[in-house]
Design an enzyme around this catalytic site. Structure first.
Site, PDB file in Angstrom:
ATOM      1  N   GLU A   1      -9.602 -60.752  56.469  1.00  0.00           N
ATOM      2  CA  GLU A   1     -10.691 -61.689  56.773  1.00  0.00           C
ATOM      3  C   GLU A   1     -11.484 -61.955  55.499  1.00  0.00           C
ATOM      4  OE1 GLU A   1     -13.879 -61.477  60.346  1.00  0.00           O
ATOM      5  OE2 GLU A   1     -13.953 -59.767  58.985  1.00  0.00           O
TER       6      GLU A   1
ATOM      7  N   HIS B   1     -14.402 -62.276  52.995  1.00  0.00           N
ATOM      8  CA  HIS B   1     -15.692 -61.570  52.877  1.00  0.00           C
ATOM      9  C   HIS B   1     -16.506 -62.164  51.734  1.00  0.00           C
ATOM     10  CE1 HIS B   1     -14.030 -58.662  55.681  1.00  0.00           C
ATOM     11  NE2 HIS B   1     -15.199 -58.069  55.742  1.00  0.00           N
TER      12      HIS B   1
ATOM     13  N   ASP C   1     -12.183 -54.553  55.631  1.00  0.00           N
ATOM     14  CA  ASP C   1     -12.149 -53.994  56.990  1.00  0.00           C
ATOM     15  C   ASP C   1     -10.978 -53.034  57.183  1.00  0.00           C
ATOM     16  OD1 ASP C   1     -14.252 -55.727  57.284  1.00  0.00           O
ATOM     17  OD2 ASP C   1     -13.408 -56.864  58.949  1.00  0.00           O
TER      18      ASP C   1
ATOM     19  N   HIS D   1     -13.526 -53.415  61.988  1.00  0.00           N
ATOM     20  CA  HIS D   1     -13.720 -54.867  62.223  1.00  0.00           C
ATOM     21  C   HIS D   1     -14.301 -55.021  63.630  1.00  0.00           C
ATOM     22  CE1 HIS D   1     -12.724 -59.177  62.194  1.00  0.00           C
ATOM     23  NE2 HIS D   1     -11.916 -59.015  63.227  1.00  0.00           N
TER      24      HIS D   1
ATOM     25  N   GLU E   1     -14.801 -57.269  65.808  1.00  0.00           N
ATOM     26  CA  GLU E   1     -14.134 -58.026  66.865  1.00  0.00           C
ATOM     27  C   GLU E   1     -13.001 -57.254  67.554  1.00  0.00           C
ATOM     28  OE1 GLU E   1     -15.234 -59.101  64.002  1.00  0.00           O
ATOM     29  OE2 GLU E   1     -15.621 -61.254  63.976  1.00  0.00           O
TER      30      GLU E   1
ATOM     31  N   HIS F   1     -21.816 -59.020  57.599  1.00  0.00           N
ATOM     32  CA  HIS F   1     -20.473 -59.404  57.164  1.00  0.00           C
ATOM     33  C   HIS F   1     -20.483 -59.882  55.701  1.00  0.00           C
ATOM     34  CE1 HIS F   1     -16.444 -60.972  57.187  1.00  0.00           C
ATOM     35  NE2 HIS F   1     -16.913 -62.086  56.681  1.00  0.00           N
TER      36      HIS F   1
ATOM     37  N   GLU G   1     -20.947 -53.729  53.326  1.00  0.00           N
ATOM     38  CA  GLU G   1     -19.520 -53.691  52.975  1.00  0.00           C
ATOM     39  C   GLU G   1     -19.315 -53.803  51.462  1.00  0.00           C
ATOM     40  OE1 GLU G   1     -16.960 -55.452  56.605  1.00  0.00           O
ATOM     41  OE2 GLU G   1     -18.346 -56.877  55.710  1.00  0.00           O
TER      42      GLU G   1
END
Ligand code: ZN
Ligand code: MN
Length: 252
Positions: free
Chosen positions: A33, A35, A44, A120, A122, A176, A181
């Site tokens: 994904e 970032h 992630d 992650h 989701e 995010h 992160e």
């Protein structure tokens, strides 16, 4: 060959480690994904794998499974959305079946305890479904499985949040690609972060609903939902130390 990573072991050593069913299998699950322009596509995956390895090294009674790299579809309000080039996700049923199959495959080798470390947001409910179905399937075969499911950020205390965000914390939802992160990645994989490309933006604000098809104009152009510019490797170390310490202590 002293790795805690199952994929780096030979099969004979692995068989001997797990055959009594007392070894715990730590399974990192992440996502590919975007970032932001300042960081690679895989925090992630790399963050839960790093935590899994450090926890396993401390315990002496755990082995780390190869991570599941693909995760459930990035959502606008937690991951920027599924329309960014590079964000490469699978459906909920694919993730659920994949995690379910992997747990049952490790069960066949004699393993009975699992710790799934999610990186992650989701993925969460699809992993619940995988764990729940695996436990029920095993029970029908007379085997009792135990699956712990956790997301590493749930182990970060308010005290650490206060240290990492001295100007105030905007909440996990907009972290995010932000300070959390990015700081961890600066600590564990600085070669995958380029702070000169970090975009300084105010935290994203979203309406209290979702819409499909998702509307890219809701998301900051950079793809991060808050600013990574105050990220440091030191902050990453504080966060990791706390997560590793607490997870190791709780499940060893
Ligand atoms: Zn992420
Ligand atoms: Mn994510």
């Amino acid at each position: 060959m002293n790795s805690v990573k199952i994929a780096e072991m030979d099969w004979v050593s692995y068989r001997d480690r797990v055959k009594h069913g007392r070894c715990k299998i730590v399974m990192p699950v992440g996502a590919i994904e975007q970032h932001g322009p300042h960081m690679s596509l895989n925090p992630d995956v790399l963050i839960p794998e790093h935590i899994a390895c450090r926890v396993a090294e401390r315990s002496g009674n755990m082995l780390v499974a190869p991570p599941i790299a693909y995760g459930y579809k990035s959502q606008v309000k937690s991951g920027g959305g599924n329309f960014f080039p590079g964000t490469t996700c699978v459906s909920g049923r694919s993730l659920e079946e994949y995690a379910y199959d992997v747990i049952l495959a490790f069960m066949e080798h004699g393993n009975r305890e699992f710790i799934v470390i999610n990186g992650h947001y989701e993925n969460s409910m699809f992993l619940v479904e995988a764990a729940d179905r695996a436990v029920k399937h095993a029970r029908l075969a007379g085997i009792e499985l135990k699956v712990v499911l956790l997301s590493y950020w749930d182990f970060i205390s308010e005290a650490t949040v206060g240290k990492v965000f001295p100007e105030g914390f905007s909440g996990w939802a907009v972290e995010h690609g932000g300070v959390l992160e990015t700081s961890i990645m600066l600590k564990i994989h600085p070669e995958l972060v380029d702070m000169s490309r970090a975009v300084d933006i105010p935290p994203a604000e979203f309406p209290p609903y979702d819409v499909f098809p998702p509307d890219p104009s809701w998301v900051p152009e950079s793809g991060t939902l808050s600013s990574p510019s105050k990220a440091t490797a030191e902050k990453g170390e504080w966060i990791l130390d706390e997560c590793i310490e607490k997870i190791a202590k709780t499940f060893s």
